[in-house]
Design a protein around this motif. Structure first.
Motif, short mmCIF file in Angstrom:
data_model
loop_
_atom_site.label_atom_id
_atom_site.label_comp_id
_atom_site.label_asym_id
_atom_site.label_seq_id
_atom_site.Cartn_x
_atom_site.Cartn_y
_atom_site.Cartn_z
N ILE A 36 -68.34 29.45 45.70
CA ILE A 36 -68.53 29.43 44.24
C ILE A 36 -69.79 30.19 43.83
O ILE A 36 -70.83 30.08 44.49
CB ILE A 36 -68.64 27.96 43.74
CG1 ILE A 36 -67.39 27.17 44.14
CG2 ILE A 36 -68.87 27.90 42.24
CD1 ILE A 36 -67.47 25.68 43.84
N ALA A 37 -69.69 30.93 42.72
CA ALA A 37 -70.89 31.54 42.11
C ALA A 37 -71.12 30.87 40.76
O ALA A 37 -70.18 30.72 39.98
CB ALA A 37 -70.66 33.04 41.91
N ILE A 38 -72.36 30.46 40.52
CA ILE A 38 -72.71 29.91 39.20
C ILE A 38 -73.60 30.94 38.51
O ILE A 38 -74.69 31.26 38.99
CB ILE A 38 -73.48 28.57 39.34
CG1 ILE A 38 -72.65 27.55 40.12
CG2 ILE A 38 -73.83 28.03 37.95
CD1 ILE A 38 -73.40 26.26 40.42
N LEU A 39 -73.11 31.45 37.37
CA LEU A 39 -73.91 32.39 36.59
C LEU A 39 -74.42 31.65 35.36
O LEU A 39 -73.62 31.26 34.50
CB LEU A 39 -73.09 33.62 36.19
CG LEU A 39 -72.34 34.36 37.32
CD1 LEU A 39 -71.80 35.69 36.82
CD2 LEU A 39 -73.23 34.59 38.52
N GLY A 40 -75.72 31.45 35.29
CA GLY A 40 -76.31 30.71 34.17
C GLY A 40 -76.94 29.42 34.67
O GLY A 40 -76.26 28.54 35.22
N GLY A 41 -78.26 29.34 34.54
CA GLY A 41 -79.00 28.17 35.06
C GLY A 41 -79.54 27.29 33.96
O GLY A 41 -80.62 26.73 34.08
N GLY A 42 -78.76 27.15 32.87
CA GLY A 42 -79.15 26.21 31.82
C GLY A 42 -78.79 24.78 32.24
O GLY A 42 -78.58 24.51 33.43
N ALA A 43 -78.69 23.89 31.26
CA ALA A 43 -78.44 22.47 31.56
C ALA A 43 -77.15 22.29 32.38
O ALA A 43 -77.13 21.57 33.39
CB ALA A 43 -78.35 21.68 30.26
N VAL A 44 -76.07 22.98 31.98
CA VAL A 44 -74.78 22.80 32.65
C VAL A 44 -74.77 23.51 34.01
O VAL A 44 -74.30 22.96 35.01
CB VAL A 44 -73.63 23.27 31.74
CG1 VAL A 44 -72.31 23.27 32.47
CG2 VAL A 44 -73.55 22.37 30.51
N GLY A 45 -75.30 24.74 34.05
CA GLY A 45 -75.36 25.48 35.31
C GLY A 45 -76.13 24.69 36.37
O GLY A 45 -75.70 24.57 37.52
N GLN A 46 -77.24 24.12 35.98
CA GLN A 46 -78.04 23.34 36.95
C GLN A 46 -77.33 22.05 37.35
O GLN A 46 -77.41 21.62 38.51
CB GLN A 46 -79.41 23.03 36.37
CG GLN A 46 -80.31 24.27 36.33
CD GLN A 46 -81.72 23.92 35.94
OE1 GLN A 46 -82.24 22.86 36.26
NE2 GLN A 46 -82.37 24.82 35.23
N ALA A 47 -76.64 21.43 36.40
CA ALA A 47 -75.90 20.20 36.73
C ALA A 47 -74.79 20.52 37.74
O ALA A 47 -74.58 19.78 38.70
CB ALA A 47 -75.31 19.59 35.47
N LEU A 96 -69.02 30.86 34.60
CA LEU A 96 -69.92 31.49 33.63
C LEU A 96 -70.54 30.39 32.77
O LEU A 96 -70.00 30.01 31.72
CB LEU A 96 -69.17 32.50 32.76
CG LEU A 96 -68.50 33.66 33.51
CD1 LEU A 96 -67.89 34.65 32.52
CD2 LEU A 96 -69.49 34.39 34.42
N ALA A 97 -71.68 29.85 33.23
CA ALA A 97 -72.31 28.71 32.56
C ALA A 97 -73.43 29.18 31.63
O ALA A 97 -74.53 28.64 31.64
CB ALA A 97 -72.85 27.73 33.60
N VAL A 98 -73.13 30.23 30.86
CA VAL A 98 -74.13 30.75 29.91
C VAL A 98 -73.77 30.29 28.51
O VAL A 98 -72.67 29.76 28.28
CB VAL A 98 -74.20 32.30 29.97
CG1 VAL A 98 -74.72 32.75 31.32
CG2 VAL A 98 -72.84 32.93 29.67
N LYS A 99 -74.68 30.49 27.57
CA LYS A 99 -74.38 30.01 26.21
C LYS A 99 -73.15 30.73 25.66
O LYS A 99 -72.86 31.86 26.06
CB LYS A 99 -75.61 30.14 25.31
CG LYS A 99 -75.97 31.54 24.94
CD LYS A 99 -77.10 31.51 23.93
CE LYS A 99 -77.34 32.91 23.43
NZ LYS A 99 -78.44 33.06 22.54
N ASP A 100 -72.46 30.08 24.73
CA ASP A 100 -71.15 30.57 24.29
C ASP A 100 -71.18 32.05 23.89
O ASP A 100 -70.31 32.82 24.29
CB ASP A 100 -70.65 29.75 23.09
CG ASP A 100 -70.15 28.38 23.51
OD1 ASP A 100 -70.42 27.97 24.66
OD2 ASP A 100 -69.48 27.73 22.70
#
Ligand SMILES: NC(=O)c1ccc[n+]([C@@H]2O[C@H](COP(=O)([O-])OP(=O)(O)OC[C@H]3O[C@@H](n4cnc5c(N)ncnc54)[C@H](OP(=O)(O)O)[C@@H]3O)[C@@H](O)[C@H]2O)c1
Length: 278
Positions: free
Chosen positions: A2-13, A59-63
């Motif tokens: 898995i790749a997680i792009l975006g380290g905001g609240a949801v990406g980090q969770a 893609l866990a970045v803002k909308d």
């Protein structure tokens, strides 16, 4: 992998929860370095490598960034590219689909803030997939994270997300208005008002775990107490009065549905409210 792009609240969770559930996360990317105060244990990079070795790209970045970010990325057939937004349709991932990837959305129905350990367990998640296989993979992923999957098609998303927004941010906004009125009445500080009202709100919401709204409702609307409602309306500021009246109408509908008081008593409460548009 898995790749997680975006380290905001949801990406980090996701970054914390997925490995705990046995899923391999091979890339954690964020546009900018994560602030030190967030005390992130995993390694996040600002360098975006080629993504072809990943089966699942989240893609866990803002909308507003989902579609433009997706358009800059190269995907391959066999990959699943997913956004976490409740409001966006799958069209935001069209560029990935055109490159042969399957696309989908997994929207956790939880308000997630930085640092929560298990934000997903026990919540539900709105799912959509461009293919049956994508939908099935997302259902498995949701269950792995402890989320109960729910199908939400593209046309249903604006209303679905409006409902979710009312249930989370709407409740917080209503609480804030109640706290302001409480402070005006008692001279309490913001912290004192929150501490005094929060057990009331949490207790009321907790009832909904066991009872449907018509049975969980308490207060003068459930009792059909017109005199009390009249006194509230006389005390409230004009700003808050229209909000109170709208909620009063909704509460009266619940009270009638649940037969909480004799109909004529509820009619008396109803008569204290202005007709709509006045
Ligand atoms: N938080 C929730 O309660 C919640 C619940 C369910 C679903 N969601 C969904 O989850 C997704 C992420 O939300 P979040 O709450 O994690 O957001 P967040 O904490 O505000 O973080 C936003 C992330 O987006 C990145 N970003 C912003 N603009 C970008 C751009 N132009 N290019 C690349 N990256 C960009 C930010 O990177 P920088 O650090 O570089 O700014 C940051 O990593 C959203 O789709 C949201 O709707 C959120």
């Amino acid at each position: 992998m898995i790749a997680i792009l975006g380290g905001g609240a949801v990406g980090q969770a996701l970054s914390r929860s997925l490995p705990r559930e046995g899923c391999r996360v091979g890339l954690r990317w964020n546009r900018s370095p994560l602030p030190r105060w967030q005390k992130v244990s995993a390694r996040w990079t600002t360098v975006l490598p080629a993504l072809d070795r990943f089966d699942l790209v989240l893609l866990a970045v803002k909308d507003a960034a989902v579609e433009p970010l997706c358009q800059t990325l190269r995907f391959r057939r066999g990959q699943l590219v997913v956004h976490l937004s409740g409001a966006l349709s799958l069209l935001a991932l069209e560029s990935a689909r055109k490159q042969g990837a399957a696309v989908g959305s997994l929207h956790p129905l939880r308000a997630i803030v930085h640092g929560e350990r298990t934000p997903f367990r026990g919540a539900s998640a709105g799912l959509a997939g461009s293919t049956l296989a994508a939908r099935k993979k997302l259902e498995d992923l949701a269950r792995t994270l402890g989320l109960t999957p729910l199908d939400v098609g593209d046309e249903a998303r604006p209303l679905y997300h409006a409902a979710a927004t009312l249930a989370a941010g709407g409740v917080v906004a209503l609480f804030a208005e109640a706290a302001l009125a409480f402070r005006k009445a008692t001279g309490a500080t913001e912290g004192e008002a929150r501490a005094a009202l929060l057990p009331l709100s949490l207790g009321a919401l907790k009832k909904l775990q066991a009872l449907p709204p018509p049975r969980a409702l308490t207060g003068p609307f459930a009792r059909g107490d017109a005199a009390t409602v009249r006194s509230h309306r006389a005390a409230l500021s004009k700003d808050l009065l229209s909000l109170y009246d709208e909620l009063a109408r909704a509460a009266l509908r619940l009270a009638r549905e649940g037969n909480r008081a004799p109909p004529e008593t509820l009619d008396q409460v109803s008569a204290t409210l202005p007709r709509r548009g006045r």
